[in-house]
Design a protein around this motif. Structure first.
Motif, PDB file in Angstrom:
ATOM      1  N   MET A 196       0.823  -1.202   0.000  1.00 24.08           N
ATOM      2  CA  MET A 196       0.000   0.000   0.000  1.00 24.08           C
ATOM      3  C   MET A 196       0.861   1.259   0.000  1.00 24.08           C
ATOM      4  SD  MET A 196      -3.048  -1.053  -0.276  1.00 24.08           S
ATOM      5  CE  MET A 196      -3.800   0.537  -0.077  1.00 24.08           C
ATOM      6  N   ALA A 197       1.955   1.241   0.761  1.00 23.66           N
ATOM      7  CA  ALA A 197       2.836   2.405   0.804  1.00 23.66           C
ATOM      8  C   ALA A 197       3.436   2.690  -0.577  1.00 23.66           C
ATOM      9  CB  ALA A 197       3.942   2.194   1.826  1.00 23.66           C
ATOM     10  N   ASP A 198       3.759   1.626  -1.328  1.00 21.68           N
ATOM     11  CA  ASP A 198       4.326   1.811  -2.666  1.00 21.68           C
ATOM     12  C   ASP A 198       3.361   2.521  -3.601  1.00 21.68           C
ATOM     13  OD1 ASP A 198       6.610   0.602  -1.849  1.00 21.68           O
ATOM     14  OD2 ASP A 198       6.150  -1.354  -2.724  1.00 21.68           O
ATOM     15  N   HIS A 199       2.059   2.397  -3.315  1.00 29.87           N
ATOM     16  CA  HIS A 199       1.040   3.004  -4.174  1.00 29.87           C
ATOM     17  C   HIS A 199       0.442   4.266  -3.544  1.00 29.87           C
ATOM     18  CE1 HIS A 199       1.237  -1.101  -5.824  1.00 29.87           C
ATOM     19  NE2 HIS A 199       0.845  -0.534  -6.964  1.00 29.87           N
ATOM     20  N   GLY A 257      -0.716   4.697  -0.371  1.00 32.40           N
ATOM     21  CA  GLY A 257      -1.911   4.410   0.409  1.00 32.40           C
ATOM     22  C   GLY A 257      -1.609   3.885   1.791  1.00 32.40           C
ATOM     23  N   SER A 258      -2.644   3.750   2.591  1.00 27.35           N
ATOM     24  CA  SER A 258      -2.546   3.154   3.926  1.00 27.35           C
ATOM     25  C   SER A 258      -3.878   2.497   4.251  1.00 27.35           C
ATOM     26  CB  SER A 258      -2.215   4.220   4.979  1.00 27.35           C
ATOM     27  OG  SER A 258      -3.259   5.172   5.070  1.00 27.35           O
ATOM     28  N   VAL A 259      -3.837   1.474   5.099  1.00 29.71           N
ATOM     29  CA  VAL A 259      -5.060   0.771   5.484  1.00 29.71           C
ATOM     30  C   VAL A 259      -5.074   0.572   6.996  1.00 29.71           C
ATOM     31  CG1 VAL A 259      -5.375  -0.436   3.299  1.00 29.71           C
ATOM     32  CG2 VAL A 259      -3.955  -1.467   5.069  1.00 29.71           C
ATOM     33  N   ASN A 260      -6.281   0.415   7.522  1.00 31.11           N
ATOM     34  CA  ASN A 260      -6.444   0.169   8.954  1.00 31.11           C
ATOM     35  C   ASN A 260      -7.809  -0.460   9.157  1.00 31.11           C
ATOM     36  OD1 ASN A 260      -5.995   0.183  11.734  1.00 31.11           O
ATOM     37  ND2 ASN A 260      -5.119   2.252  11.707  1.00 31.11           N
ATOM     38  N   ALA A 261      -8.128  -0.763  10.392  1.00 32.45           N
ATOM     39  CA  ALA A 261      -9.441  -1.312  10.727  1.00 32.45           C
ATOM     40  C   ALA A 261      -9.793  -0.883  12.130  1.00 32.45           C
ATOM     41  CB  ALA A 261      -9.434  -2.838  10.618  1.00 32.45           C
ATOM     42  N   ARG A 262     -11.082  -0.837  12.420  1.00 34.47           N
ATOM     43  CA  ARG A 262     -11.518  -0.509  13.780  1.00 34.47           C
ATOM     44  C   ARG A 262     -12.825  -1.232  14.092  1.00 34.47           C
ATOM     45  NH1 ARG A 262     -11.653   4.822  11.237  1.00 34.47           N
ATOM     46  NH2 ARG A 262     -13.757   5.306  10.459  1.00 34.47           N
ATOM     47  N   ARG A 289      -6.922   4.798   2.788  1.00 33.03           N
ATOM     48  CA  ARG A 289      -6.774   6.037   2.024  1.00 33.03           C
ATOM     49  C   ARG A 289      -5.684   5.809   0.988  1.00 33.03           C
ATOM     50  NH1 ARG A 289      -4.751  10.477   4.856  1.00 33.03           N
ATOM     51  NH2 ARG A 289      -5.816  11.858   3.382  1.00 33.03           N
ATOM     52  N   ILE A 290      -5.868   6.418  -0.187  1.00 36.75           N
ATOM     53  CA  ILE A 290      -4.891   6.239  -1.252  1.00 36.75           C
ATOM     54  C   ILE A 290      -5.018   7.397  -2.236  1.00 36.75           C
ATOM     55  CG2 ILE A 290      -6.312   4.930  -2.908  1.00 36.75           C
ATOM     56  CD1 ILE A 290      -3.870   2.977  -3.127  1.00 36.75           C
ATOM     57  N   ILE A 291      -3.953   7.696  -2.951  1.00 39.70           N
ATOM     58  CA  ILE A 291      -4.040   8.733  -3.969  1.00 39.70           C
ATOM     59  C   ILE A 291      -5.033   8.280  -5.049  1.00 39.70           C
ATOM     60  CG2 ILE A 291      -1.782   9.750  -3.557  1.00 39.70           C
ATOM     61  CD1 ILE A 291      -0.605   7.997  -5.678  1.00 39.70           C
ATOM     62  N   ALA A 292      -5.754   9.234  -5.610  1.00 34.22           N
ATOM     63  CA  ALA A 292      -6.918   8.935  -6.443  1.00 34.22           C
ATOM     64  C   ALA A 292      -6.604   8.015  -7.616  1.00 34.22           C
ATOM     65  CB  ALA A 292      -7.539  10.244  -6.950  1.00 34.22           C
ATOM     66  N   ASN A 322      -4.759   5.556  -7.871  1.00 39.69           N
ATOM     67  CA  ASN A 322      -4.552   4.157  -7.490  1.00 39.69           C
ATOM     68  C   ASN A 322      -5.732   3.594  -6.697  1.00 39.69           C
ATOM     69  OD1 ASN A 322      -2.034   3.999  -8.711  1.00 39.69           O
ATOM     70  ND2 ASN A 322      -0.968   4.721  -6.878  1.00 39.69           N
ATOM     71  N   LEU A 323      -6.912   4.169  -6.868  1.00 38.80           N
ATOM     72  CA  LEU A 323      -8.080   3.711  -6.117  1.00 38.80           C
ATOM     73  C   LEU A 323      -8.333   2.225  -6.309  1.00 38.80           C
ATOM     74  CD1 LEU A 323     -10.600   4.106  -4.406  1.00 38.80           C
ATOM     75  CD2 LEU A 323     -11.795   4.943  -6.440  1.00 38.80           C
ATOM     76  N   ASN A 324      -8.164   1.713  -7.527  1.00 35.13           N
ATOM     77  CA  ASN A 324      -8.424   0.299  -7.779  1.00 35.13           C
ATOM     78  C   ASN A 324      -7.508  -0.617  -6.980  1.00 35.13           C
ATOM     79  OD1 ASN A 324     -10.536   0.782  -9.473  1.00 35.13           O
ATOM     80  ND2 ASN A 324      -9.418   0.436 -11.377  1.00 35.13           N
ATOM     81  N   VAL A 325      -6.305  -0.144  -6.646  1.00 32.49           N
ATOM     82  CA  VAL A 325      -5.396  -0.934  -5.807  1.00 32.49           C
ATOM     83  C   VAL A 325      -5.998  -1.125  -4.426  1.00 32.49           C
ATOM     84  CG1 VAL A 325      -3.110  -1.006  -4.739  1.00 32.49           C
ATOM     85  CG2 VAL A 325      -3.370  -0.153  -7.085  1.00 32.49           C
ATOM     86  N   LEU A 326      -6.551  -0.057  -3.861  1.00 32.13           N
ATOM     87  CA  LEU A 326      -7.174  -0.129  -2.538  1.00 32.13           C
ATOM     88  C   LEU A 326      -8.412  -1.017  -2.563  1.00 32.13           C
ATOM     89  CD1 LEU A 326      -7.377   0.780   0.399  1.00 32.13           C
ATOM     90  CD2 LEU A 326      -8.575   2.835  -0.386  1.00 32.13           C
ATOM     91  N   ILE A 327      -9.216  -0.892  -3.615  1.00 32.12           N
ATOM     92  CA  ILE A 327     -10.418  -1.729  -3.736  1.00 32.12           C
ATOM     93  C   ILE A 327     -10.033  -3.197  -3.828  1.00 32.12           C
ATOM     94  CG2 ILE A 327     -12.363  -2.304  -5.236  1.00 32.12           C
ATOM     95  CD1 ILE A 327     -12.511   0.656  -5.972  1.00 32.12           C
TER      96      ILE A 327
END
Length: 309
Positions: free
Chosen positions: A1-4, A6-11, A22-25, A27-32
């Motif tokens: 995620m950092a390479d693209h 972005g960052s991820v978390n959960a709660r 969250r990710i730069i626009a 690369n949205l498909n990478v996050l999805i």
């Protein structure tokens, strides 16, 4: 995620589990793709689970050492019968954390994860809405469609309660007002009024307790419960030697605000301007906006076009 970018978390909360990212626009498909993959293909490796037990127990220990957490548990117990001995605190207890198995985790997911129990929310720069919706349908088509039971609503009990902690130098005082339930469109106006009244009282208490008498650093807002059943109001912290004076001034000020010194036009204008600033901050933050949209959908079952409100 950092390479693209972005960052991820959960709660986790009393009413839902959230996987956030969250990710730069561009690369949205990478996050999805990552989010869908983690929901569908996570391995639940036994060694990783065992390692995480220690992490979660440490999180629980750290959380329970905080005064705010102790106050929250105390209020949850007295207001909602929601406390550690019942096993209802989100983090559980060291015993429950150490007891569950990999199979129990997978069974829980199979029982609770369903398209009927899932909300996907994306906020930010979206180039092609229809293409995005098509991608979401493809990536999350694995979700089952069985019905999922609704979490039981909390039962609120009005009370006056105190918790003696003689080893503490400061005392925390909270005055909480129940919001109108259920929290539906029909009750939205009343609940907004409760929140505005609580905030008005908080400001008046700040003027009296801090500005006029120097008894506290500040008067903040707090609340307990969940999105369907909740209370809110001002929170005051002061030296133990001041508590009798603070209680007396708080009672006098609260009575005056409630019965005599109702908000005037100047107060209402100030609150209106503060709300506009908060709304501007909300509209300019993807994370804030996304969280607001999720909450509004879960409560009211529809979304607003915030840019047109």
């Amino acid at each position: 995620m950092a390479d693209h970018g972005g960052s991820v978390n959960a709660r986790t909360g009393l009413s839902r589990i959230e996987f956030v990212g969250r990710i730069i626009a561009r690369n949205l498909n990478v996050l999805i793709d990552f989010t869908a993959d983690r929901l569908q293909n996570s391995l639940f490796d036994e060694k990783v689970i065992d390692n995480e037990r220690g992490v979660i127990i440490e999180e629980l220990r750290r959380s329970l050492s905080r005064e705010n957490t102790k106050m929250r548990i105390f209020c949850d117990k007295n207001l909602f019968n929601l406390y550690v001995p019942n096993g209802k605190v989100v983090l559980g207890t060291p015993e429950t954390i150490n007891s569950f198995t990999r199979d129990q985790m997978r069974e829980f997911i199979a029982r609770r994860m369903s398209a009927h129990n899932c909300l996907i929310c994306i906020s930010g720069k979206i180039e092609n809405e229809q293409e995005l919706l098509k991608t979401l349908e493809e990536k999350f088509s694995f979700l089952p469609t069985h019905d999922v039971s609704v979490n039981q609503e909390l039962t609120y009990t009005a009370c006056r309660a105190h918790n003696l902690m003689p080893d503490r130098k400061n005392v925390v005082l909270e005055i909480l007002f129940p919001e109108k339930w259920p929290d539906t469109d029909e009750n939205l106006f009343q609940n907004l009024c409760v929140g505005k009244f609580s905030n008005c009282l908080r400001q008046k208490l700040f003027d009296v307790l801090r500005s006029e008498n120097g008894l506290t650093y500040g008067v903040n807002m707090t609340g307990y419960g969940n999105m369907w059943t909740s209370v809110c109001g001002p929170r005051i912290e002061t030296d133990a030697e001041n508590i009798e004076r603070v209680v007396a001034l708080t009672a006098q000020t609260s009575y005056k605000v409630y019965s005599e010194n109702l908000p005037n036009d100047t107060d209402l204008l100030r609150y209106k301007n503060q709300n506009e600033l908060g709304r501007a901050n909300f509209l300019e933050s993807n994370a804030e906006r996304c969280d607001r949209i999720v909450t509004d959908w879960l409560i009211y079952k529809h979304m607003y076009d915030f840019n047109k409100q």
